[in-house]
Design a protein around this motif. Structure first.
Motif, PDB file in Angstrom:
ATOM      1  N   ASN A 196      11.788  27.730  97.070  1.00 16.70           N
ATOM      2  CA  ASN A 196      10.985  28.016  95.880  1.00 16.70           C
ATOM      3  C   ASN A 196      11.424  29.295  95.158  1.00 16.70           C
ATOM      4  O   ASN A 196      10.723  29.765  94.266  1.00 16.70           O
TER       5      ASN A 196
ATOM      6  N   GLU B  18      10.516  28.474 109.204  1.00 16.07           N
ATOM      7  CA  GLU B  18       9.862  27.615 108.208  1.00 16.07           C
ATOM      8  C   GLU B  18       9.492  28.405 106.951  1.00 16.07           C
ATOM      9  O   GLU B  18       9.680  27.933 105.823  1.00 16.07           O
TER      10      GLU B  18
ATOM     11  N   LEU C 139       2.410  26.699 101.094  1.00 10.29           N
ATOM     12  CA  LEU C 139       2.952  27.046 102.405  1.00 10.29           C
ATOM     13  C   LEU C 139       1.855  27.035 103.469  1.00 10.29           C
ATOM     14  O   LEU C 139       2.051  26.489 104.567  1.00 10.29           O
TER      15      LEU C 139
ATOM     16  N   TYR D  79      11.025  27.944 103.146  1.00 10.31           N
ATOM     17  CA  TYR D  79      10.145  27.681 102.001  1.00 10.31           C
ATOM     18  C   TYR D  79      10.402  28.689 100.884  1.00 10.31           C
ATOM     19  O   TYR D  79      10.451  28.328  99.697  1.00 10.31           O
TER      20      TYR D  79
END
Length: 266
Positions: free
Chosen positions: A124, A116, A170, A120
């Protein structure tokens, strides 16, 4: 009439002292043969004897060196093994299966957490400034101090705030506890605000947590910080490039069970 001469019988054989001497020599010979035979150690038998002494089950039937008051009353228990560990039922033994399943669960959860975080960072475009790795504690985000602070300072730069804002997003999606660590290089520092690298590393870790809490509605109990100064370098402190690697802030997203174990110890 001529007197008959009496002939004295001559004694034949070894003198008496020779018998004693022979016995002594024989005993000495036997003694040295015995020493020689004892010096030849059978390693297999020796290891077997040593293992038997190391095996605690030998002494299980007599758990105490003090004799019982009425040994006849307890002899049946000793002979049956009721006072030993030899006949423990499976329910009395440690449940290793549960621990193994728990360990597998932790590994899978850490893998999922790392996946995860990496997704992320890719989304980004943060891979160039933040690296994510998995450790025994959880998922570790490493930020070099050059994007967060000026040299010898713990005030967060304006250019670093967008990165920290994305890390805040996050952490909103991942409710795990967060541990922030500050690290410096080995070059000494001494000023009125930071007498040493200990104060500087701790202040930098605290600045990151303070910014995250000021900009977000996080539970304060999720966060903890520590300053390690130059005690945990990732590269030798011999070149400017290595100094830059060692000056860093690590944000560790802990696995839930690790945080619970820490609270239990406290």
């Amino acid at each position: 009439m001529r007197r008959r001469e009496i002939r004295r019988s001559e004694k034949k054989g070894a003198p008496k002292w020779m018998v004693t001497y022979s016995d002594m020599v024989t005993l000495i010979l036997v003694f040295f043969v015995l020493l020689f035979s004892m010096s030849q150690i059978d390693l297999v038998k020796f290891e077997a004897i040593s293992e038997s002494f190391r095996n605690r089950m030998i002494f299980d039937f007599y758990p105490s060196a003090i004799q019982m008051d009425n040994p006849t009353e307890h002899s049946s228990d000793e002979e049956s093994g009721k006072l030993s560990n030899e006949f423990e039922t499976p329910t009395q033994l440690d449940d290793n299966t549960a621990r193994d399943e728990k360990a597998d669960g932790e590994v899978s959860s850490l893998d999922q957490l790392l996946h995860e975080v990496e997704a992320y960072l890719d989304e980004n475009e943060l891979n160039n400034v933040i690296t994510a790795t998995r450790t025994d504690q959880g998922v570790e985000l490493v930020l070099q101090d050059s994007i967060l602070f000026n040299s010898g300072d713990a005030t967060i730069l304006e250019s670093a705030k967008p990165f920290l804002n994305k890390i805040s997003s996050l952490l909103h999606n991942i409710p795990n506890p967060v541990h922030v660590e500050g690290h410096t290089d080995s070059r000494p520092i001494s000023n009125y605000r930071y007498p040493s690298n200990w104060e500087l590393s701790g202040a930098r870790a605290g600045s990151v947590i303070r910014y995250l809490l000021e900009k977000n509605d996080f539970d304060k109990s999720r966060f903890s910080s520590v300053g390690y100064a130059d005690t945990q370098p990732v590269a030798p402190n011999t070149t400017p490039a290595n100094w830059s690697k060692n000056r860093r802030v690590e944000i560790i997203i802990l696995e839930d069970s690790k945080a619970n174990n820490k609270k239990d110890r406290e």
